[in-house]
Design a protein around this motif. Structure first.
Motif, short mmCIF file in Angstrom:
data_model
loop_
_atom_site.label_atom_id
_atom_site.label_comp_id
_atom_site.label_asym_id
_atom_site.label_seq_id
_atom_site.Cartn_x
_atom_site.Cartn_y
_atom_site.Cartn_z
N ASN A 168 -5.23 6.09 -0.10
CA ASN A 168 -4.29 4.97 -0.13
C ASN A 168 -4.35 4.24 -1.45
O ASN A 168 -5.42 3.95 -1.97
CB ASN A 168 -4.61 3.99 1.00
N PHE A 169 -3.17 3.93 -1.98
CA PHE A 169 -3.05 3.14 -3.20
C PHE A 169 -2.43 1.80 -2.84
O PHE A 169 -1.51 1.74 -2.04
CB PHE A 169 -2.17 3.87 -4.23
N ASP A 173 -5.96 12.64 -5.79
CA ASP A 173 -5.03 11.55 -5.51
C ASP A 173 -4.82 11.33 -4.01
O ASP A 173 -3.97 10.54 -3.63
CB ASP A 173 -3.69 11.81 -6.20
N HIS A 227 -7.49 2.05 -5.16
CA HIS A 227 -7.42 3.38 -4.57
C HIS A 227 -8.48 3.41 -3.47
O HIS A 227 -9.66 3.27 -3.75
CB HIS A 227 -7.69 4.46 -5.62
N ASP A 228 -8.03 3.55 -2.23
CA ASP A 228 -8.91 3.50 -1.06
C ASP A 228 -9.76 2.23 -1.06
O ASP A 228 -10.95 2.26 -0.78
CB ASP A 228 -9.79 4.74 -0.98
N LYS A 282 0.83 -1.20 0.00
CA LYS A 282 0.00 0.00 0.00
C LYS A 282 0.86 1.24 0.00
O LYS A 282 1.94 1.26 0.56
CB LYS A 282 -0.89 0.03 1.24
N LEU A 322 -8.86 0.79 -9.10
CA LEU A 322 -8.43 2.08 -9.61
C LEU A 322 -9.10 2.36 -10.95
O LEU A 322 -9.13 1.50 -11.84
CB LEU A 322 -6.91 2.09 -9.80
N LEU A 379 2.09 2.20 -11.26
CA LEU A 379 1.04 3.21 -11.33
C LEU A 379 1.69 4.54 -11.66
O LEU A 379 2.54 5.02 -10.90
CB LEU A 379 0.27 3.30 -10.01
N TRP A 429 -4.33 -2.25 -9.36
CA TRP A 429 -4.17 -1.24 -8.31
C TRP A 429 -5.52 -0.89 -7.72
O TRP A 429 -6.54 -0.86 -8.42
CB TRP A 429 -3.52 0.03 -8.89
N ARG A 451 -3.82 9.48 -14.57
CA ARG A 451 -3.38 8.47 -13.61
C ARG A 451 -3.78 7.09 -14.14
O ARG A 451 -4.96 6.81 -14.32
CB ARG A 451 -4.06 8.73 -12.27
#
Length: 106
Positions: free
Chosen positions: A92-93, A89, A61-62, A2, A66, A79, A59, A72
């Motif tokens: 958390n990724f 942005d 994202h939160d 993460k 993604l 990423l 990936w 992005r």
């Protein structure tokens, strides 16, 4: 693995932070690392496992898949941000590596 992009101060700087994964049969060789991210600048979160045969990357994202766009997007296993946006942005990724043969996921 993460990583998070958090809002910076008035200079429009951000911070990308990374957490180490737990031990598993497939291991990350490149993980997202903490880095400064300037608003409007490019950035890259790297993600790679040792044996790339039969590994699919994605990936989050939160915690959600993604949504790629021209600013992005996933490039191979990494990423890429062509222009970091402190508001869009933030969060958390997480890099997810899936062994398509064994079903093991990191």
């Amino acid at each position: 693995t993460k990583a998070g992009l958090m809002r910076g101060d008035e200079t429009q700087e951000g911070w990308l932070g990374a957490l180490s994964p737990a031990a598993a049969a497939i291991q990350f060789t490149k993980e997202p690392k903490s880095q400064d991210a300037l608003h409007g600048r490019s950035a890259m979160l790297r993600c790679e496992v040792g044996d790339t045969a039969d590994v699919a990357y994605s990936w989050l994202h939160d915690g959600q898949p993604l949504e790629s766009n021209e600013r992005r997007f996933q490039e191979a296993s990494n990423l890429k941000f062509t222009a970091v946006d402190r508001r869009l942005d933030a969060g958390n990724f997480e890099c997810v590596a899936l062994d398509t043969v064994t079903g093991e996921e990191l």
